[in-house]
Design an enzyme around this catalytic site. Structure first.
Site, PDB file in Angstrom:
ATOM      1  N   GLY A   6       2.715  -1.202   4.284  1.00 55.99           N
ATOM      2  CA  GLY A   6       2.797   0.207   3.896  1.00 55.99           C
ATOM      3  C   GLY A   6       4.227   0.608   3.586  1.00 55.99           C
ATOM      4  O   GLY A   6       4.745   0.367   2.498  1.00 55.99           O
ATOM      5  N   GLY A   7       4.888   1.189   4.580  1.00 51.36           N
ATOM      6  CA  GLY A   7       6.228   1.758   4.389  1.00 51.36           C
ATOM      7  C   GLY A   7       7.213   0.825   3.703  1.00 51.36           C
ATOM      8  O   GLY A   7       7.967   1.247   2.812  1.00 51.36           O
ATOM      9  N   GLY A  43       2.413   2.181  10.781  1.00 49.47           N
ATOM     10  CA  GLY A  43       3.387   3.257  10.627  1.00 49.47           C
ATOM     11  C   GLY A  43       4.101   3.625  11.913  1.00 49.47           C
ATOM     12  O   GLY A  43       4.752   4.673  11.991  1.00 49.47           O
ATOM     13  N   HIS A  81      -9.588   1.340   4.897  1.00 45.41           N
ATOM     14  CA  HIS A  81      -8.325   1.562   5.616  1.00 45.41           C
ATOM     15  C   HIS A  81      -8.565   2.535   6.775  1.00 45.41           C
ATOM     16  O   HIS A  81      -9.309   3.500   6.640  1.00 45.41           O
ATOM     17  CB  HIS A  81      -7.264   2.112   4.656  1.00 45.41           C
ATOM     18  N   SER A 105       3.284  -2.256  10.359  1.00 47.42           N
ATOM     19  CA  SER A 105       4.731  -2.330  10.594  1.00 47.42           C
ATOM     20  C   SER A 105       5.346  -3.684  10.234  1.00 47.42           C
ATOM     21  O   SER A 105       6.281  -4.133  10.889  1.00 47.42           O
ATOM     22  CB  SER A 105       5.055  -1.951  12.048  1.00 47.42           C
ATOM     23  N   ASN A 148       0.871  -1.173   0.000  1.00 49.28           N
ATOM     24  CA  ASN A 148       0.000   0.000   0.000  1.00 49.28           C
ATOM     25  C   ASN A 148       0.909   1.223   0.000  1.00 49.28           C
ATOM     26  O   ASN A 148       1.517   1.531   1.020  1.00 49.28           O
ATOM     27  CB  ASN A 148      -0.884  -0.034   1.263  1.00 49.28           C
ATOM     28  N   TRP A 149       0.993   1.864  -1.157  1.00 45.28           N
ATOM     29  CA  TRP A 149       1.921   3.006  -1.278  1.00 45.28           C
ATOM     30  C   TRP A 149       1.363   4.275  -0.634  1.00 45.28           C
ATOM     31  O   TRP A 149       2.042   5.271  -0.552  1.00 45.28           O
ATOM     32  CB  TRP A 149       2.255   3.245  -2.755  1.00 45.28           C
ATOM     33  N   LYS A 150       0.073   4.267  -0.248  1.00 52.28           N
ATOM     34  CA  LYS A 150      -0.561   5.456   0.343  1.00 52.28           C
ATOM     35  C   LYS A 150      -0.321   6.661  -0.582  1.00 52.28           C
ATOM     36  O   LYS A 150      -0.293   6.475  -1.797  1.00 52.28           O
ATOM     37  CB  LYS A 150      -0.042   5.674   1.771  1.00 52.28           C
ATOM     38  N   GLU A 188      -5.589  -4.808  10.537  1.00 59.79           N
ATOM     39  CA  GLU A 188      -4.543  -3.806  10.744  1.00 59.79           C
ATOM     40  C   GLU A 188      -4.826  -3.038  12.037  1.00 59.79           C
ATOM     41  O   GLU A 188      -5.602  -2.067  12.021  1.00 59.79           O
ATOM     42  CB  GLU A 188      -4.521  -2.822   9.575  1.00 59.79           C
ATOM     43  N   GLU A 215      -6.846   4.846   7.925  1.00 58.57           N
ATOM     44  CA  GLU A 215      -6.532   6.259   7.651  1.00 58.57           C
ATOM     45  C   GLU A 215      -7.711   6.949   6.991  1.00 58.57           C
ATOM     46  O   GLU A 215      -7.955   8.135   7.222  1.00 58.57           O
ATOM     47  CB  GLU A 215      -5.254   6.350   6.789  1.00 58.57           C
TER      48      GLU A 215
HETATM   49  P1  PGA Z   1       2.802   0.207   7.619  1.00 60.68           P
HETATM   50  O1  PGA Z   1       1.331   0.446   7.004  1.00 60.68           O
HETATM   51  O2  PGA Z   1       3.309  -1.102   7.042  1.00 60.68           O
HETATM   52  O3  PGA Z   1       3.599   1.381   7.148  1.00 60.68           O
HETATM   53  O4  PGA Z   1       2.653   0.142   9.099  1.00 60.68           O
HETATM   54  C1  PGA Z   1       0.443  -0.627   6.826  1.00 60.68           C
HETATM   55  C2  PGA Z   1      -0.857  -0.121   6.230  1.00 60.68           C
HETATM   56  O5  PGA Z   1      -1.343   0.929   6.630  1.00 60.68           O
HETATM   57  O6  PGA Z   1      -1.429  -0.782   5.341  1.00 60.68           O
END
Ligand code: PGA
Length: 240
Positions: free
Chosen positions: A221-222, A168, A92, A200, A9-11, A162, A94
């Site tokens: 994500g990251g 993050g 998600h 994470s 997930n590149w956000k 999640e 966010e």
């Molecule tokens: P993260 O994000 O791996 O950077 O913690 C995961 C996500 O939000 O899908």
């Protein structure tokens, strides 16, 4: 058996020049036995679709419930599909937080994804406050009931657990915490639907998570932004 899935997930990250990372991932995972998806910003999907990929599949990160209309700034599931996406993330945390999306909104988005032929990667997760109050399983059960529409199948839906406090933050949930949740989710969704963990995930904790009975992969994500970070996670999944 549920499908093994490594999803990135590149956000809100990435310009066209960063698509070289997707190509590098694609080259490196050839021959590995799992599905690999990168959920890109909407602006990159069409460009990625023109690249000569063999393995990596492309997803979006959000879709509006309607196919078209007066919704400035939004993107429909049909638009994502036409640009080249086969998947879309819904729910998600966010978006639940930043855009106040409710379970009902997420259910409508997931139905829209299906209407356009996309597979939904539906996210659920508890906050730290909810976990500390001992409400984790209740909260997740209610989110899943409220946001996963009737008609969900292992082909049209993937569920990603999640925990909000692990996204993050570098604070990954412990294997015991993940196992407890995934075992409960398995009972709710049946034996075939893929259940991903997210929050994470890194190369150094992935194998331990993938060894758990009801963890079929990860939403990353990251550590999905660079091939050097993401490929070892895909390799760990293929080995699990
Ligand atoms: P993260 O994000 O791996 O950077 O913690 C995961 C996500 O939000 O899908």
């Amino acid at each position: 058996m549920p499908k093994k899935i490594a999803a990135g997930n590149w956000k809100m990250n990435g310009l066209v020049s960063d698509l070289t990372e997707v190509l590098e991932i694609d080259g490196a995972i050839d021959g590995l036995d799992c599905t690999t998806i990168i959920c890109l910003p909407a602006t990159l999907i069409y460009a990625a679709d023109g690249d000569p990929r063999k393995r990596v599949e492309i997803g979006g990160q959000h879709c509006h419930p309607s196919p078209s209309g007066a919704h400035t700034g939004d993107v429909s599931a049909e638009m994502l599909a036409e640009a080249g996406a086969a998947y879309v993330i819904t729910g998600h945390s966010e978006r639940r937080a930043d855009h106040r999306e409710t379970d009902a909104d997420i259910r409508a988005q997931t139905e829209a994804a299906w209407r356009a032929g996309l597979t939904a990667i539906l996210c659920i997760g508890e906050t730290l406050e909810q976990r500390e109050a001992g409400r984790t399983l209740d909260v997740l059960g209610a989110q899943l009931n409220g946001s996963l529409p009737e008609g969900a199948t292992p082909e049209n839906a993937i569920v990603a657990y999640e925990p909000v406090w692990a996204i993050g933050t570098g604070k990954v949930a412990s294997p015991d915490q993940v196992a407890e949740v995934h075992d409960a989710l398995r009972a709710q969704v049946g034996p075939e639907m893929s259940l991903l963990y997210g929050g994470s995930v890194r190369a150094n904790n992935a194998a331990e998570l993938f060894a758990l009975a009801n963890v079929d992969g990860a939403l990353v994500g990251g550590a999905s932004l660079k091939a050097a970070d993401f490929v070892p996670i895909v390799e760990a999944l293929a080995r699990s």
